[in-house]
Design a protein around this motif. Structure first.
Motif, PDB file in Angstrom:
ATOM      1  N   ASN A   1       0.846  -1.182   0.000  1.00  0.00           N
ATOM      2  CA  ASN A   1       0.000   0.000   0.000  1.00  0.00           C
ATOM      3  C   ASN A   1       0.889   1.241   0.000  1.00  0.00           C
ATOM      4  N   ASN A   2       0.477   2.242  -0.751  1.00  0.00           N
ATOM      5  CA  ASN A   2       1.164   3.531  -0.761  1.00  0.00           C
ATOM      6  C   ASN A   2       0.194   4.548  -0.186  1.00  0.00           C
TER       7      ASN A   2
ATOM      8  N   VAL B   1       8.076  -1.091   5.518  1.00  0.00           N
ATOM      9  CA  VAL B   1       7.342  -1.076   4.252  1.00  0.00           C
ATOM     10  C   VAL B   1       7.633  -2.364   3.493  1.00  0.00           C
TER      11      VAL B   1
ATOM     12  N   ASP C   1       6.824  -3.809  -0.174  1.00  0.00           N
ATOM     13  CA  ASP C   1       6.315  -3.345  -1.465  1.00  0.00           C
ATOM     14  C   ASP C   1       7.333  -3.668  -2.550  1.00  0.00           C
TER      15      ASP C   1
ATOM     16  N   THR D   1       8.534   3.433  -2.778  1.00  0.00           N
ATOM     17  CA  THR D   1       7.669   4.595  -2.650  1.00  0.00           C
ATOM     18  C   THR D   1       8.363   5.651  -1.782  1.00  0.00           C
TER      19      THR D   1
ATOM     20  N   ALA E   1      -0.770   0.342  -9.259  1.00  0.00           N
ATOM     21  CA  ALA E   1      -0.270   1.318  -8.292  1.00  0.00           C
ATOM     22  C   ALA E   1      -0.907   2.677  -8.550  1.00  0.00           C
TER      23      ALA E   1
END
Length: 771
Positions: free
Chosen positions: A227-228, A254, A256, A260, A648
């Motif tokens: 998740n961003n 994080v 991912d 990010t 994204a």
């Protein structure tokens, strides 16, 4: 639950959630602040920006209008506890929405033979309603009410009204037309079957005084997983809350595939191979169990199936997980240490788990991870959700309250996929529903109601091959939206235009608080209605006894549950926060029967799901290798050597919304594929080149953006693209750069999940003359 020990309540005896239905359950309001006032020649209206258009949040705003009621500007409402005055570029670009020349401003119709043609005739609302009722009733007489599907898009303020309207008509087939409902629904389902409720990270949002509330404490560590949050704002949480917690001492982990902004600031960044999240979670769980660093009191007294979880996790020692996920074993051990030691642990997770085929068992691994830390319903942990005051503004009503049991059981997928009738995702199985549109099995679907959804551009996998065929095979389609979309242009016989959030009366309600949406802008120069007004109008025609309200304000007053307030009183106080209690499972407030524990068959948080075991599904968390990739299909990697991930978010758009808004389009004018600079060089691609992204399912045209945010072996493709400036009779070229053209409509054994984020592809430059 006799063996459950009493735990210290840490001062919780001083406050209690009211259970008597009185107004005493209201903890805080915005009383004393005006909801409308004058500043010179301008009128200022305090309201909430919650569809249409808009994201999941519904931030507090102040709208300025002139003496004619025309929009002048807006600002964030600095007094609103939810967003505290902060707004993103999408909300700040509302000036280019409200008077956009491409807005739908009148109901329109066209003949079925003219589908796909820009041959619309403006009609009145009564004419539109008469035509819809006539066609729907004709289908109902011949095929039954279930022959009409009612589809909505991503959740905002339309679910309650549209579901109620569909059930009033008699159809059980509520739809969200993404393969395997691979957006949010799986996470809700996995959490619900394990603990009987959903959880969100505690960023103080249940309190009107927010970070100053003495009961709250910052999370020790926040796992931001797939998740961003600063861009996507998942689960109704403002992404800036993560930064607020960081400033107050929270550490950040994080997980991912992409680097990010928040990953660059994290204490630990684990850049994993797309689709391997569950293996990583199980490896962290295994370390915590082997080292004995989990919360023994919580596990022993409040959970079920710990030994089964331990056995499942034992298959993923850190070294094996490193081979699967590409995350170094040392980082996996560090993540396990931080989860155990930096208490309380909380998690902000996103679509990464939803968008794997076996997403339920994978999502269960993340629930098990945070449960092992004992951080359930504690300050700064994972807090269980509830509707404020019992209101149903966001959550739709149950089908059983409207329909006979035999009609409910006619819902497509009801018997085949029982998780769809248990969790917070009570919809028809979308892939079976499209199949029924095409084949007539298990029965014919003949018409569609499409409200605030654009499946051809946004949510449907293989849209040209499957979704388009299915929708076009229907006899009659109604689309309800703010702009003409590719879906509407392709299939609709009737289009109904909706009011923006600034032009309508509504209500913002999701878990934390309740706020009115006050109409600020005069829309009398156009012929639009709010989503709920449309639903109320047709609902009163189909089942007036189910719609006893004359106005939407009366409806909202009735839906305000046990607050003791009506809509006008809510407008006067601006917003209401309910009393909130931590550790509800320890005090009997997590279950309807008042017993302590969790709302599950065992009364405990279930590491081994008794419901999944009963239904014949995997009952403990597990990892499934991606369907296509270096492990499962090495032979295909020779032809398609790159791992493809999609979806994204970016600052400009909310899914397929916003492409016709000049300011937003200027920020992201073209559909982007992110490519590592070394990969681009290897394929003779320069930054800004137009390229083909291709796999065994199709190819799409994207603009290359070189960036170190993605690994050398991974490319990331924008989703939900279409081109409002192009020919409507070519459906705005919605299939030319549509990421879903590369995604097969394959779902998991539970009926949930889709492989949107773990595919394979190749890229090469578009030749001269191909554009």
């Amino acid at each position: 639950m006799e063996d459950v020990r009493e735990a210290k309540q840490d001062g919780m005896d001083d406050w209690v959630v009211g259970r008597d239905g009185s107004a005493s359950i209201v903890a805080a309001t915005g009383e004393g602040l005006p909801w409308r006032w004058q500043e010179g020649d301008l009128t200022v209206t305090r309201t909430a920006a919650w569809s249409a258009p808009g994201c999941h949040l519904g931030c507090g705003v102040k709208v300025y209008t002139d003496s004619d009621g025309r929009f002048v500007k807006l600002e964030g409402d600095e007094c609103n506890p939810f967003n505290q005055g902060r707004l993103c570029v999408r909300c700040l670009s509302f000036d280019q929405v409200v008077e956009n020349e491409q807005r739908l401003t009148h109901p329109m119709k066209r003949a079925r033979i003219d589908r796909g043609k820009d041959k619309w005739e403006i009609i009145t609302w009564d004419e539109a309603y008469d035509l819809i009722c006539s066609k729907f009733e004709e289908i109902k007489r011949e095929y039954g009410p279930e022959a009409i599907l009612f589809a909505s898009g991503t959740g905002r303020d339309i679910a309650n009204g549209m579901y109620r309207m569909a059930y009033s008509f008699g159809s059980p087939n509520i739809a969200y037309q993404q393969t395997g409902v691979a957006c949010y629904g799986p996470r809700i389902t996995a959490t619900s079957i394990m603990m009987g409720n959903y959880c969100v990270p505690d960023c103080s949002m249940y309190f009107a005084d927010r970070y100053d509330n003495p009961q709250w404490r910052p999370p020790g560590v926040i796992f931001i997983w797939g998740n961003n949050p600063l861009v996507s704002n998942a689960d109704g949480n403002v992404g800036h809350w993560m930064v607020d917690c960081m400033k107050r001492g929270s550490k950040i982990v994080v997980v991912d595939p992409r680097l990010t902004w928040i990953a660059s600031k994290a204490d630990l960044f684990m850049q994993l191979r797309p689709g391997t999240d569950a293996a990583l979670a199980l490896a962290i769980i295994n370390i915590m169990i082997e080292d004995g660093t989990y919360d023994h009191e919580f596990v022993e007294n409040w959970t079920y199936g710990f030994d089964d979880l331990a056995q499942a996790a034992r298959e993923y020692p850190a070294e094996r997980a490193e081979e699967i996920t590409w995350v170094p074993a040392a980082k996996i051990r560090e993540a396990a240490r931080m989860a155990a030691e930096c208490s309380p642990m909380t998690m902000q997770w996103g679509l990464a788990l939803d968008q794997t085929r076996e997403c339920i068992s994978g999502s269960m691994a993340l629930v098990a991870l945070w449960a092992l830390t004992g951080s359930i319903d504690v300050p700064g942990g994972m807090v269980t959700t509830h509707q404020p005051f019992g209101a149903e503004i966001w959550q739709p009503p149950a089908a059983e309250t409207f329909l006979a049991d035999d009609i409910v059981q006619r819902r497509i997928g009801y018997h085949e996929y029982p998780l769809y009738k248990y969790s917070g995702c009570v919809v028809a199985q979308p892939d079976m529903l499209y199949d029924a549109c095409i084949t007539g099995e298990p029965y014919a679907i003949k018409a569609g109601w499409w409200q605030s959804t654009n499946p051809l551009s946004c949510c449907s996998q293989s849209p040209e091959d499957k979704a388009y065929r299915a929708i076009m095979n229907l006899d009659f389609n109604v689309v309800v939206d703010i702009f003409m979309t590719p879906t509407a242009m392709a299939c609709a016989e009737v289009v109904l235009p909706v009011a923006t959030w600034a032009e309508k009366t509504g209500m913002r309600s999701i878990w934390y608080y309740m706020q009115p949406i006050n109409a600020a802008v005069d829309a009398s120069g156009i012929d639009v209605k709010s989503d709920l007004q449309i639903n109320l109008d047709l609902g009163k025609r189909w089942a007036p006894e189910k719609w006893p309200w004359s106005t939407v304000e009366e409806f909202f007053s009735d839906q305000m549950g046990s607050s003791g307030y009506d809509y006008e009183r809510l407008r006067d106080v601006n917003w209401m926060y309910p009393q909130f209690e931590y550790r509800k499972y320890r005090t009997g407030k997590q279950r309807a029967d008042g017993a302590r524990g969790f709302n599950t068959p065992t009364g405990r948080l279930e590491f081994k799901s008794t419901l999944c075991e009963q239904w014949g599904f995997e009952s403990v968390p597990s990892y499934h290798e991606t369907d296509r990739g270096p492990v499962s299909t090495p032979e295909l990697m020779e032809e398609y050597p790159l791992i493809l991930t999609t979806g994204a978010r970016n600052w400009s758009y909310f899914h397929s919304e916003g492409r016709q808004i000049p300011r937003l389009r200027a920020l992201r004018p073209d559909p982007i594929v992110e490519v590592h600079p070394k990969t681009a060089e290897a394929y003779g691609i320069c930054d800004g080149d137009w390229v083909w992204v291709e796999n065994e399912y199709g190819r799409i045209e994207m603009k290359a953006q070189t960036t170190i945010a993605v690994p050398e072996t991974v490319v990331n493709v924008d989703h939900a693209w279409w081109f409002p400036e192009r020919d409507p009779e070519r459906l705005f070229d919605t299939f030319s750069s549509n990421a879903n053209q590369l995604v097969p409509p394959e779902f998991g054994s539970t009926g949930f999940g889709a492989n949107c984020k773990s595919l394979i592809c190749r890229i090469y430059k578009v030749s001269e003359g191909e554009r």
